[in-house]
Write a protein that holds these residues in place. Structure first.
Motif, PDB file in Angstrom:
ATOM      1  N   HIS A 221       6.977  -0.195 -11.353  1.00  0.00           N
ATOM      2  CA  HIS A 221       7.644  -0.498 -10.087  1.00  0.00           C
ATOM      3  C   HIS A 221       8.575   0.669  -9.796  1.00  0.00           C
ATOM      4  O   HIS A 221       9.476   0.971 -10.581  1.00  0.00           O
ATOM      5  CB  HIS A 221       8.442  -1.799 -10.230  1.00  0.00           C
ATOM      6  N   SER A 222       8.346   1.345  -8.673  1.00  0.00           N
ATOM      7  CA  SER A 222       9.145   2.520  -8.352  1.00  0.00           C
ATOM      8  C   SER A 222       9.511   2.509  -6.875  1.00  0.00           C
ATOM      9  O   SER A 222       8.953   1.764  -6.075  1.00  0.00           O
ATOM     10  CB  SER A 222       8.384   3.805  -8.701  1.00  0.00           C
ATOM     11  N   GLY A 223      10.463   3.352  -6.528  1.00  0.00           N
ATOM     12  CA  GLY A 223      10.865   3.449  -5.128  1.00  0.00           C
ATOM     13  C   GLY A 223      12.257   4.005  -4.997  1.00  0.00           C
ATOM     14  O   GLY A 223      12.713   4.808  -5.817  1.00  0.00           O
ATOM     15  N   ILE A 224      12.961   3.559  -3.958  1.00  0.00           N
ATOM     16  CA  ILE A 224      14.314   4.018  -3.670  1.00  0.00           C
ATOM     17  C   ILE A 224      15.190   2.800  -3.379  1.00  0.00           C
ATOM     18  O   ILE A 224      14.844   1.975  -2.538  1.00  0.00           O
ATOM     19  CB  ILE A 224      14.354   4.978  -2.464  1.00  0.00           C
ATOM     20  N   PHE A 225      16.300   2.686  -4.086  1.00  0.00           N
ATOM     21  CA  PHE A 225      17.319   1.708  -3.750  1.00  0.00           C
ATOM     22  C   PHE A 225      18.376   2.406  -2.903  1.00  0.00           C
ATOM     23  O   PHE A 225      18.820   3.508  -3.229  1.00  0.00           O
ATOM     24  CB  PHE A 225      17.977   1.125  -5.005  1.00  0.00           C
ATOM     25  N   VAL A 226      18.811   1.739  -1.854  1.00  0.00           N
ATOM     26  CA  VAL A 226      19.709   2.379  -0.898  1.00  0.00           C
ATOM     27  C   VAL A 226      21.177   2.151  -1.247  1.00  0.00           C
ATOM     28  O   VAL A 226      21.981   3.073  -1.207  1.00  0.00           O
ATOM     29  CB  VAL A 226      19.404   1.864   0.533  1.00  0.00           C
ATOM     30  N   ASP A 227      21.526   0.915  -1.575  1.00  0.00           N
ATOM     31  CA  ASP A 227      22.928   0.597  -1.839  1.00  0.00           C
ATOM     32  C   ASP A 227      23.087  -0.038  -3.215  1.00  0.00           C
ATOM     33  O   ASP A 227      22.168  -0.670  -3.728  1.00  0.00           O
ATOM     34  CB  ASP A 227      23.454  -0.385  -0.785  1.00  0.00           C
ATOM     35  N   ASP A 228      24.280   0.122  -3.796  1.00  0.00           N
ATOM     36  CA  ASP A 228      24.637  -0.552  -5.053  1.00  0.00           C
ATOM     37  C   ASP A 228      23.542  -0.349  -6.095  1.00  0.00           C
ATOM     38  O   ASP A 228      23.024  -1.300  -6.679  1.00  0.00           O
ATOM     39  CB  ASP A 228      24.868  -2.036  -4.765  1.00  0.00           C
ATOM     40  N   TRP A 229      23.188   0.906  -6.361  1.00  0.00           N
ATOM     41  CA  TRP A 229      22.005   1.262  -7.155  1.00  0.00           C
ATOM     42  C   TRP A 229      22.023   0.603  -8.526  1.00  0.00           C
ATOM     43  O   TRP A 229      21.039   0.013  -8.962  1.00  0.00           O
ATOM     44  CB  TRP A 229      21.919   2.782  -7.300  1.00  0.00           C
ATOM     45  N   ASP A 230      23.129   0.701  -9.241  1.00  0.00           N
ATOM     46  CA  ASP A 230      23.174   0.187 -10.615  1.00  0.00           C
ATOM     47  C   ASP A 230      22.891  -1.310 -10.662  1.00  0.00           C
ATOM     48  O   ASP A 230      22.135  -1.791 -11.518  1.00  0.00           O
ATOM     49  CB  ASP A 230      24.530   0.480 -11.254  1.00  0.00           C
ATOM     50  N   ASN A 231      23.497  -2.062  -9.753  1.00  0.00           N
ATOM     51  CA  ASN A 231      23.313  -3.504  -9.724  1.00  0.00           C
ATOM     52  C   ASN A 231      21.874  -3.865  -9.357  1.00  0.00           C
ATOM     53  O   ASN A 231      21.256  -4.742  -9.974  1.00  0.00           O
ATOM     54  CB  ASN A 231      24.287  -4.137  -8.726  1.00  0.00           C
ATOM     55  N   GLN A 232      21.320  -3.160  -8.352  1.00  0.00           N
ATOM     56  CA  GLN A 232      19.946  -3.437  -7.944  1.00  0.00           C
ATOM     57  C   GLN A 232      18.954  -3.099  -9.052  1.00  0.00           C
ATOM     58  O   GLN A 232      18.006  -3.848  -9.299  1.00  0.00           O
ATOM     59  CB  GLN A 232      19.601  -2.654  -6.671  1.00  0.00           C
ATOM     60  N   TYR A 233      19.173  -1.971  -9.705  1.00  0.00           N
ATOM     61  CA  TYR A 233      18.256  -1.579 -10.778  1.00  0.00           C
ATOM     62  C   TYR A 233      18.328  -2.567 -11.945  1.00  0.00           C
ATOM     63  O   TYR A 233      17.290  -2.963 -12.491  1.00  0.00           O
ATOM     64  CB  TYR A 233      18.581  -0.168 -11.275  1.00  0.00           C
ATOM     65  N   ASP A 234      19.534  -2.968 -12.310  1.00  0.00           N
ATOM     66  CA  ASP A 234      19.684  -3.913 -13.421  1.00  0.00           C
ATOM     67  C   ASP A 234      18.968  -5.226 -13.099  1.00  0.00           C
ATOM     68  O   ASP A 234      18.244  -5.760 -13.946  1.00  0.00           O
ATOM     69  CB  ASP A 234      21.166  -4.168 -13.681  1.00  0.00           C
ATOM     70  N   GLY A 235      19.156  -5.725 -11.885  1.00  0.00           N
ATOM     71  CA  GLY A 235      18.501  -6.970 -11.494  1.00  0.00           C
ATOM     72  C   GLY A 235      16.992  -6.842 -11.464  1.00  0.00           C
ATOM     73  O   GLY A 235      16.267  -7.709 -11.967  1.00  0.00           O
TER      74      GLY A 235
END
Length: 246
Positions: free
Chosen positions: A101-115
């Motif tokens: 699963h790959s892509g781009i997170f726009v905001d709050d990267w650490d929290n989004q990636y952890d989730g």
């Protein structure tokens, strides 16, 4: 804290006691057997995939990739790609799966990636449970979220207590828990500080501690019983969850 957008990649590999064809069927038909019901992809490169994605690889039962740019409701910078590679093992009786699963997170990267990373582990575990115990049985799928109070830091713990799930009930344990209709038997198939998975003879019941990422607790029910009623399951567990956080 809001951070500038950047790329992410979540990679998982596993073997499962299912043929490549069975894995392919599970990930492409969108029945709700392990995720949620969704429109099946058009079976061709360039075809339409779930959630507005485009199919960029289609080689049954070996490779399936879908990709979406500018996910609806999110900044157009956002990119999301799901890449599945499936190979036979043991003469085709088992399968090896690589999921990216790959892509781009726009905001709050650490929290989004952890989730996303922790949800990936739980979803792929549920896929293995589905393939091992239930596929290809028809499924009635229900999902629901708790009230605002279920965003509290100890919300998943409150759910575990309401289930009467002992602190030492580890994955693999046979338990008796309390649900909407009273006590029922189950096997704990997954448990960590963020998620709980229960398996019965006819269902997979999943508890999502999304309170850890600023959202309400969620429940999903994959019911494989011949007389399964998704709406009744949703209503029953919604009442149960409301009582937990009343």
């Amino acid at each position: 804290m809001t951070q500038e957008s950047k790329e992410f990649e979540i990679v998982r590999e596993f073997e499962v006691d299912a043929t490549p064809e069975e894995v392919w069927e599970a990930i492409t038909t969108g029945t709700g057997g392990y995720l949620w019901p969704m429109e099946p992809p058009e079976p061709r490169v360039g075809g339409k995939g779930p959630f507005g994605s485009t199919i960029t690889a289609w080689d049954p039962p070996h490779r399936y990739v879908n990709r979406v740019e500018g996910v609806e409701g999110i900044s157009q910078q956002t990119l999301n790609q799901l890449d599945h590679t499936i190979e036979p093992r043991e003469g085709g009786r088992r399968a090896w799966v690589r999921y990216v699963h790959s892509g781009i997170f726009v905001d709050d990267w650490d929290n989004q990636y952890d989730g996303a990373s922790k949800h990936t582990d739980f979803y792929l575990h549920t896929l293995r449970q589905y393939l091992t115990h239930f596929a290809p049985r028809p499924v009635a799928f229900a999902t629901l979220n708790g009230p605002e109070k279920s965003m509290a830091a100890d919300a998943l713990t409150a759910v575990e207590r309401a289930l009467a799930l002992a602190d030492d009930a580890a994955p693999g344990a046979a338990v008796e828990v309390r649900g909407p209709e009273g006590l029922f038997g189950a096997v704990v198939d997954y448990r960590d500080p963020y998620f709980v998975g229960l398996r019965t003879d006819d269902s997979l019941i999943r508890f999502f501690g999304r309170n850890h990422w600023g959202a309400p607790v969620g429940i999903s029910v994959h019911d494989f019983a011949p007389d399964a009623d998704a709406k009744a399951n949703e209503a029953a567990w919604q009442r149960w969850l409301a009582d937990v956080f009343a």
